[in-house]
Design a protein around this motif. Structure first.
Motif, PDB file in Angstrom:
ATOM      1  N   SER A 138       3.906  -7.284   1.458  1.00 27.65           N
ATOM      2  CA  SER A 138       3.477  -6.968   0.095  1.00 27.65           C
ATOM      3  C   SER A 138       4.560  -6.173  -0.617  1.00 27.65           C
ATOM      4  O   SER A 138       5.502  -5.683  -0.006  1.00 27.65           O
ATOM      5  N   GLU A 139       4.410  -6.073  -1.930  1.00 25.77           N
ATOM      6  CA  GLU A 139       5.419  -5.387  -2.744  1.00 25.77           C
ATOM      7  C   GLU A 139       4.783  -4.169  -3.410  1.00 25.77           C
ATOM      8  O   GLU A 139       3.749  -4.280  -4.051  1.00 25.77           O
TER       9      GLU A 139
ATOM     10  N   LEU B 133      10.389  11.967  -9.336  1.00 27.95           N
ATOM     11  CA  LEU B 133      11.502  11.117  -8.922  1.00 27.95           C
ATOM     12  C   LEU B 133      11.622  11.090  -7.401  1.00 27.95           C
ATOM     13  O   LEU B 133      12.706  11.132  -6.839  1.00 27.95           O
ATOM     14  N   SER B 134      10.487  11.076  -6.736  1.00 28.59           N
ATOM     15  CA  SER B 134      10.443  11.005  -5.279  1.00 28.59           C
ATOM     16  C   SER B 134       9.879   9.647  -4.883  1.00 28.59           C
ATOM     17  O   SER B 134       8.883   9.556  -4.200  1.00 28.59           O
ATOM     18  N   PHE B 135      10.533   8.607  -5.337  1.00 28.11           N
ATOM     19  CA  PHE B 135      10.053   7.252  -5.142  1.00 28.11           C
ATOM     20  C   PHE B 135      10.194   6.817  -3.687  1.00 28.11           C
ATOM     21  O   PHE B 135      11.191   7.115  -3.039  1.00 28.11           O
ATOM     22  N   ILE B 136       9.189   6.082  -3.208  1.00 28.59           N
ATOM     23  CA  ILE B 136       9.279   5.502  -1.870  1.00 28.59           C
ATOM     24  C   ILE B 136       8.842   4.041  -1.887  1.00 28.59           C
ATOM     25  O   ILE B 136       8.608   3.459  -0.848  1.00 28.59           O
ATOM     26  N   ALA B 137       8.724   3.457  -3.049  1.00 26.24           N
ATOM     27  CA  ALA B 137       8.241   2.074  -3.169  1.00 26.24           C
ATOM     28  C   ALA B 137       9.408   1.091  -3.131  1.00 26.24           C
ATOM     29  O   ALA B 137      10.576   1.470  -3.080  1.00 26.24           O
ATOM     30  N   ASP B 138       9.066  -0.204  -3.185  1.00 21.90           N
ATOM     31  CA  ASP B 138      10.088  -1.247  -3.197  1.00 21.90           C
ATOM     32  C   ASP B 138      10.803  -1.318  -4.544  1.00 21.90           C
ATOM     33  O   ASP B 138      12.014  -1.486  -4.611  1.00 21.90           O
TER      34      ASP B 138
ATOM     35  N   PRO C 136       6.328   2.153   6.604  1.00 18.99           N
ATOM     36  CA  PRO C 136       5.479   0.953   6.700  1.00 18.99           C
ATOM     37  C   PRO C 136       4.461   0.893   5.566  1.00 18.99           C
ATOM     38  O   PRO C 136       4.105   1.912   4.970  1.00 18.99           O
ATOM     39  N   ALA C 137       3.990  -0.310   5.277  1.00 18.23           N
ATOM     40  CA  ALA C 137       3.042  -0.522   4.182  1.00 18.23           C
ATOM     41  C   ALA C 137       1.771   0.295   4.380  1.00 18.23           C
ATOM     42  O   ALA C 137       1.205   0.811   3.418  1.00 18.23           O
ATOM     43  N   LEU C 138       1.318   0.444   5.605  1.00 21.22           N
ATOM     44  CA  LEU C 138       0.099   1.203   5.867  1.00 21.22           C
ATOM     45  C   LEU C 138       0.247   2.659   5.441  1.00 21.22           C
ATOM     46  O   LEU C 138      -0.663   3.253   4.876  1.00 21.22           O
ATOM     47  N   GLU C 139       1.412   3.233   5.676  1.00 25.47           N
ATOM     48  CA  GLU C 139       1.651   4.620   5.260  1.00 25.47           C
ATOM     49  C   GLU C 139       1.662   4.738   3.730  1.00 25.47           C
ATOM     50  O   GLU C 139       1.153   5.702   3.166  1.00 25.47           O
ATOM     51  N   LEU C 140       2.229   3.741   3.046  1.00 27.09           N
ATOM     52  CA  LEU C 140       2.235   3.751   1.585  1.00 27.09           C
ATOM     53  C   LEU C 140       0.817   3.636   1.035  1.00 27.09           C
ATOM     54  O   LEU C 140       0.448   4.322   0.080  1.00 27.09           O
ATOM     55  N   LEU C 141       0.001   2.781   1.646  1.00 25.06           N
ATOM     56  CA  LEU C 141      -1.393   2.651   1.219  1.00 25.06           C
ATOM     57  C   LEU C 141      -2.174   3.940   1.459  1.00 25.06           C
ATOM     58  O   LEU C 141      -2.992   4.344   0.637  1.00 25.06           O
TER      59      LEU C 141
END
Length: 119
Positions: free
Chosen positions: A4-5, A24-29, A82-87
């Motif tokens: 996923s994005e 400005l602490s981005f961690i996304a794609d 990992p995506a799970l941590e972002l969610l």
């Protein structure tokens, strides 16, 4: 889910928002800042604009209200988590905002007098 994005947006309303040290602490794609039209040039020259963060600005659009226009696309960042941590982080942030909203609504005086229930 790992394919996923994730997109992240931060709203900045003045130059001090860029210099405050918060955000400005981005961690996304794909990462974007949303600024008023008067700050687009400043956002491009800021460290955020220089490191591949995209820029959106509101413009009077067709239909109702305003629309966002991408004035600088974001560069894709390699995902470090990992995506799970972002969610999980997204869910935690939404929960924090929900609780803050509940607390704010509790500070309002009740419309009617509340009575204690006797059970």
């Amino acid at each position: 889910m790992e394919q996923s994005e994730f997109l992240a947006y931060e709203v900045k309303s003045c130059k001090q928002d860029f210099e405050s040290g918060h955000g400005l602490s981005f961690i996304a794609d794909l990462n974007y800042v949303v600024v008023p039209p008067s700050l687009v040039d400043y956002a491009r020259s800021s460290p955020a604009g220089a490191c591949g963060v995209g820029i959106y600005t509101p413009v009077a659009g067709y239909g109702r209200g305003e629309n966002l226009k991408c004035v600088k696309p974001s560069r894709r960042f390699p995902r470090e988590r990992p995506a799970l941590e972002l969610l999980l982080g997204l869910t935690r942030s939404l929960g924090r905002e929900h609780i803050k909203g509940l607390k704010d609504s509790m500070d309002v005086e009740p419309a009617m007098e509340q009575k204690e229930l006797e059970i």
